[in-house]
Design a protein around this motif. Sequence first.
Motif, PDB file in Angstrom:
ATOM      1  N   MET A 186       0.847  -1.167   0.000  1.00 37.02           N
ATOM      2  CA  MET A 186       0.000   0.000   0.000  1.00 37.02           C
ATOM      3  C   MET A 186       0.898   1.237   0.000  1.00 37.02           C
ATOM      4  O   MET A 186       1.812   1.339   0.812  1.00 37.02           O
ATOM      5  CB  MET A 186      -0.858  -0.036   1.268  1.00 37.02           C
ATOM      6  N   HIS A 187       0.638   2.149  -0.929  1.00 39.18           N
ATOM      7  CA  HIS A 187       1.475   3.347  -0.994  1.00 39.18           C
ATOM      8  C   HIS A 187       0.617   4.606  -0.814  1.00 39.18           C
ATOM      9  O   HIS A 187      -0.576   4.616  -1.113  1.00 39.18           O
ATOM     10  CB  HIS A 187       2.253   3.400  -2.315  1.00 39.18           C
ATOM     11  N   VAL A 188       1.264   5.664  -0.328  1.00 35.68           N
ATOM     12  CA  VAL A 188       0.608   6.944  -0.100  1.00 35.68           C
ATOM     13  C   VAL A 188       0.294   7.579  -1.460  1.00 35.68           C
ATOM     14  O   VAL A 188       1.136   7.595  -2.358  1.00 35.68           O
ATOM     15  CB  VAL A 188       1.516   7.873   0.736  1.00 35.68           C
ATOM     16  N   LEU A 189      -0.926   8.087  -1.582  1.00 35.25           N
ATOM     17  CA  LEU A 189      -1.343   8.744  -2.812  1.00 35.25           C
ATOM     18  C   LEU A 189      -0.902  10.209  -2.802  1.00 35.25           C
ATOM     19  O   LEU A 189      -0.988  10.868  -1.762  1.00 35.25           O
ATOM     20  CB  LEU A 189      -2.867   8.684  -2.956  1.00 35.25           C
ATOM     21  N   PRO A 190      -0.461  10.724  -3.960  1.00 37.48           N
ATOM     22  CA  PRO A 190      -0.128  12.154  -4.028  1.00 37.48           C
ATOM     23  C   PRO A 190      -1.398  13.000  -3.879  1.00 37.48           C
ATOM     24  O   PRO A 190      -2.497  12.554  -4.222  1.00 37.48           O
ATOM     25  CB  PRO A 190       0.493  12.328  -5.415  1.00 37.48           C
ATOM     26  N   ASP A 191      -1.242  14.211  -3.376  1.00 35.53           N
ATOM     27  CA  ASP A 191      -2.382  15.096  -3.117  1.00 35.53           C
ATOM     28  C   ASP A 191      -3.287  15.283  -4.331  1.00 35.53           C
ATOM     29  O   ASP A 191      -4.514  15.257  -4.201  1.00 35.53           O
ATOM     30  CB  ASP A 191      -1.913  16.464  -2.623  1.00 35.53           C
TER      31      ASP A 191
ATOM     32  N   GLN B 177      -3.821  13.262  -6.812  1.00 40.15           N
ATOM     33  CA  GLN B 177      -4.587  12.039  -7.054  1.00 40.15           C
ATOM     34  C   GLN B 177      -5.722  11.898  -6.030  1.00 40.15           C
ATOM     35  O   GLN B 177      -6.820  11.477  -6.372  1.00 40.15           O
ATOM     36  CB  GLN B 177      -3.698  10.805  -7.019  1.00 40.15           C
ATOM     37  N   ILE B 178      -5.451  12.266  -4.790  1.00 34.20           N
ATOM     38  CA  ILE B 178      -6.486  12.212  -3.758  1.00 34.20           C
ATOM     39  C   ILE B 178      -7.641  13.128  -4.140  1.00 34.20           C
ATOM     40  O   ILE B 178      -8.808  12.728  -4.088  1.00 34.20           O
ATOM     41  CB  ILE B 178      -5.914  12.601  -2.375  1.00 34.20           C
ATOM     42  N   LYS B 179      -7.329  14.342  -4.549  1.00 33.82           N
ATOM     43  CA  LYS B 179      -8.375  15.297  -4.951  1.00 33.82           C
ATOM     44  C   LYS B 179      -9.175  14.753  -6.127  1.00 33.82           C
ATOM     45  O   LYS B 179     -10.397  14.874  -6.167  1.00 33.82           O
ATOM     46  CB  LYS B 179      -7.756  16.649  -5.277  1.00 33.82           C
ATOM     47  N   ASN B 180      -8.488  14.145  -7.089  1.00 34.73           N
ATOM     48  CA  ASN B 180      -9.184  13.551  -8.245  1.00 34.73           C
ATOM     49  C   ASN B 180     -10.074  12.392  -7.812  1.00 34.73           C
ATOM     50  O   ASN B 180     -11.197  12.253  -8.307  1.00 34.73           O
ATOM     51  CB  ASN B 180      -8.179  13.073  -9.296  1.00 34.73           C
TER      52      ASN B 180
ATOM     53  N   GLY C 240     -18.267  16.169   0.909  1.00 40.24           N
ATOM     54  CA  GLY C 240     -18.020  16.407   2.319  1.00 40.24           C
ATOM     55  C   GLY C 240     -16.637  16.006   2.792  1.00 40.24           C
ATOM     56  O   GLY C 240     -16.208  16.410   3.863  1.00 40.24           O
ATOM     57  N   TRP C 241     -15.931  15.196   2.017  1.00 38.60           N
ATOM     58  CA  TRP C 241     -14.587  14.767   2.408  1.00 38.60           C
ATOM     59  C   TRP C 241     -13.570  15.806   1.960  1.00 38.60           C
ATOM     60  O   TRP C 241     -13.599  16.273   0.828  1.00 38.60           O
ATOM     61  CB  TRP C 241     -14.245  13.413   1.798  1.00 38.60           C
ATOM     62  N   THR C 242     -12.665  16.175   2.856  1.00 38.78           N
ATOM     63  CA  THR C 242     -11.590  17.107   2.548  1.00 38.78           C
ATOM     64  C   THR C 242     -10.287  16.516   3.091  1.00 38.78           C
ATOM     65  O   THR C 242     -10.297  15.544   3.842  1.00 38.78           O
ATOM     66  CB  THR C 242     -11.827  18.479   3.214  1.00 38.78           C
ATOM     67  N   MET C 243      -9.202  17.135   2.707  1.00 40.86           N
ATOM     68  CA  MET C 243      -7.906  16.757   3.266  1.00 40.86           C
ATOM     69  C   MET C 243      -7.607  17.730   4.400  1.00 40.86           C
ATOM     70  O   MET C 243      -7.743  18.944   4.235  1.00 40.86           O
ATOM     71  CB  MET C 243      -6.827  16.811   2.194  1.00 40.86           C
ATOM     72  N   GLN C 244      -7.238  17.173   5.544  1.00 38.36           N
ATOM     73  CA  GLN C 244      -6.962  17.997   6.712  1.00 38.36           C
ATOM     74  C   GLN C 244      -5.801  17.378   7.479  1.00 38.36           C
ATOM     75  O   GLN C 244      -5.914  16.229   7.948  1.00 38.36           O
ATOM     76  CB  GLN C 244      -8.218  18.066   7.577  1.00 38.36           C
ATOM     77  N   ASN C 245      -4.711  18.086   7.555  1.00 33.39           N
ATOM     78  CA  ASN C 245      -3.529  17.607   8.291  1.00 33.39           C
ATOM     79  C   ASN C 245      -3.076  16.228   7.837  1.00 33.39           C
ATOM     80  O   ASN C 245      -2.780  15.357   8.658  1.00 33.39           O
ATOM     81  CB  ASN C 245      -3.794  17.609   9.803  1.00 33.39           C
TER      82      ASN C 245
ATOM     83  N   ASP D 211      -8.114   4.268   2.241  1.00 30.85           N
ATOM     84  CA  ASP D 211      -8.848   5.388   2.839  1.00 30.85           C
ATOM     85  C   ASP D 211      -9.942   5.881   1.902  1.00 30.85           C
ATOM     86  O   ASP D 211     -11.053   6.179   2.353  1.00 30.85           O
ATOM     87  CB  ASP D 211      -7.880   6.515   3.202  1.00 30.85           C
ATOM     88  N   ILE D 212      -9.644   5.934   0.618  1.00 30.58           N
ATOM     89  CA  ILE D 212     -10.662   6.321  -0.377  1.00 30.58           C
ATOM     90  C   ILE D 212     -11.800   5.307  -0.355  1.00 30.58           C
ATOM     91  O   ILE D 212     -12.979   5.672  -0.355  1.00 30.58           O
ATOM     92  CB  ILE D 212     -10.049   6.422  -1.789  1.00 30.58           C
ATOM     93  N   LYS D 213     -11.449   4.040  -0.311  1.00 30.11           N
ATOM     94  CA  LYS D 213     -12.459   2.980  -0.284  1.00 30.11           C
ATOM     95  C   LYS D 213     -13.339   3.078   0.963  1.00 30.11           C
ATOM     96  O   LYS D 213     -14.562   2.951   0.890  1.00 30.11           O
ATOM     97  CB  LYS D 213     -11.783   1.605  -0.351  1.00 30.11           C
TER      98      LYS D 213
END
Length: 94
Positions: A1-6, A8-11, A20-25, A83-85
């Motif tokens: 499992m690898h960390v997604l770049p910001d 890609q997360i937004k996409n 309702g989901w946002t990135m926070q800290n 986390d997306i799932k």
Amino acid sequence: MHVLPDDQIKNELKEHDLKGWTMQNGKLYKEFAFADFVEAFSFMTKAAFHIEKMNHHPEWFNVYNRLSVYLTTHDAGGITANDIKLARTLNSIK
């Protein structure tokens, strides 16, 4: 499992319509609101069965009719596809 770049997360949040989901800290974050404590607790109970099957446990905090949820994959050190799932799963329960 690898960390997604910001980016890609937004996409992913847009693509999967994760309202309702946002990135926070460095975590995915959403606050759920319910009619009362029983409804909030009912949601948490339903979610717990899905969460346990995924073996991916959120940080969540409940006060009366509100539930704050933070998602991150601690082993990977950030937000991953898991986390997306889980965000999709939680949105589908509400």
